[in-house]
Design a protein around this motif. Sequence first.
Motif, short mmCIF file in Angstrom:
data_model
loop_
_atom_site.label_atom_id
_atom_site.label_comp_id
_atom_site.label_asym_id
_atom_site.label_seq_id
_atom_site.Cartn_x
_atom_site.Cartn_y
_atom_site.Cartn_z
N THR A 88 0.87 -1.18 0.00
CA THR A 88 0.00 0.00 0.00
C THR A 88 0.91 1.23 0.00
OG1 THR A 88 -0.04 0.15 2.42
CG2 THR A 88 -1.83 -1.13 1.37
N THR A 153 -3.70 6.23 -7.23
CA THR A 153 -4.65 5.14 -6.91
C THR A 153 -6.09 5.63 -7.06
OG1 THR A 153 -4.39 5.72 -4.57
CG2 THR A 153 -3.12 3.84 -5.37
N MET A 157 -6.39 5.61 -11.29
CA MET A 157 -6.93 4.25 -11.30
C MET A 157 -8.43 4.26 -11.03
SD MET A 157 -4.09 1.79 -9.48
CE MET A 157 -2.65 1.24 -10.38
N TRP A 158 -8.80 4.45 -9.77
CA TRP A 158 -10.20 4.24 -9.36
C TRP A 158 -11.18 5.05 -10.21
CZ3 TRP A 158 -12.40 0.43 -7.04
CH2 TRP A 158 -13.72 0.56 -6.59
N ILE A 169 -13.04 -5.45 -7.79
CA ILE A 169 -12.16 -5.05 -6.69
C ILE A 169 -12.94 -5.04 -5.37
CG2 ILE A 169 -10.83 -3.11 -5.73
CD1 ILE A 169 -9.98 -2.45 -8.65
N ARG A 177 -4.63 -6.52 -13.36
CA ARG A 177 -4.56 -5.51 -14.41
C ARG A 177 -3.54 -5.91 -15.46
NH1 ARG A 177 -3.82 0.99 -13.55
NH2 ARG A 177 -4.21 1.54 -15.70
N SER A 179 -0.58 -5.62 -18.10
CA SER A 179 0.58 -4.72 -18.01
C SER A 179 1.29 -4.59 -19.35
CB SER A 179 1.57 -5.27 -16.98
OG SER A 179 2.80 -4.60 -17.09
N TYR A 187 -0.80 -7.58 -13.15
CA TYR A 187 -0.44 -7.42 -11.74
C TYR A 187 -1.68 -7.05 -10.92
CZ TYR A 187 0.06 -2.56 -13.34
OH TYR A 187 -0.15 -1.32 -13.89
N ILE A 189 -4.26 -5.31 -8.54
CA ILE A 189 -4.69 -4.05 -7.94
C ILE A 189 -5.67 -4.43 -6.83
CG2 ILE A 189 -5.83 -1.82 -8.31
CD1 ILE A 189 -3.19 -2.14 -9.87
N THR A 190 -5.29 -4.18 -5.60
CA THR A 190 -6.12 -4.66 -4.47
C THR A 190 -7.03 -3.55 -3.94
OG1 THR A 190 -4.49 -4.03 -2.79
CG2 THR A 190 -4.26 -6.24 -3.76
N LEU A 193 -5.05 -1.48 -1.56
CA LEU A 193 -4.21 -0.43 -2.18
C LEU A 193 -5.05 0.83 -2.43
CD1 LEU A 193 -1.48 0.36 -3.71
CD2 LEU A 193 -2.69 -0.33 -5.78
N ILE A 194 -6.24 0.64 -3.00
CA ILE A 194 -7.11 1.78 -3.33
C ILE A 194 -7.59 2.49 -2.07
CG2 ILE A 194 -9.30 2.46 -4.39
CD1 ILE A 194 -7.34 1.57 -6.53
#
Length: 270
Positions: A88, A153, A157-158, A169, A177, A179, A187, A189-190, A193-194
């Motif tokens: 994170t 993030t 991303m979001w 998610i 995701r 790459s 990879y 995306i958790t 993380l978001i």
Amino acid sequence: MNHPIPDAVLDFIDVGEGPSARRIAARRRAAQESSQGPGLVWLGGFKSDMQGSKAVALDEWARDHGRAVVRFDYSGHGESGGDFVDGTIGRWLEESVAVFERFCDGPQILIGSSMGGWMALLLAREIKKRQKKLQAKASLAGLVLIAPAPDFTEELMWKNFPAAVKKEIETKGVWLRPSNYGDGLPYPITRNLIEEGRNHLLLGSAIDLGCPVRILQGAQDPDVPWQHAFALTHRLPADDVVLTMIQDGDHRLSRPQDIARILAAVAEIG
């Protein structure tokens, strides 16, 4: 007589307690006694490591100029321990602070690429906070940010994920995701993380660091649009901030001419 310059030293430090303990790999080079300039700290990008071309070029420049330099891998990256999926922004920031406190002495220039640009801004804020409280042995000389991605993030991303990805998610806790970089493997995306990233957002208010900032941004960057770098400059005080737009530059900014610009920005500070 000239002594041969030793290679950068590989070192490890332990960060965190119990189940969140991880071993962080760092490569550092001490300043030569004749050197006057600030030390350099490299903060890499998301899924990048300290053996990338920009990090290695910076290490070689430091060697040639007798400057101290530290580069390291976040947990789940490169030679460090831990799993990428556990990463994170807060966890990687904790590691950045630990590396800075252990290996840095005197004035330092933070050089951050992509996510490392966000890390550099967060680390700079931490350094400033700590300096008020105690006589820290290291201080902030300036920042060089390469395609910086603060708040990525959330903003990159979001907010841009399609509804189906957001749902995956939220329900599964992770989305793989695709790459275009590195080994080309998707990879994770958790959700963590978001959600945890929201504790570290910077673009909603002024970022006053009290030091020079140099930003290099490619106008053809598909990952961090140039408008993002522009939004960042609006949050920085105007006294010593320079944004260099590289019209034909991509996200990596790893071509010889890009690396020359990065090194010139580093040389300009301090």
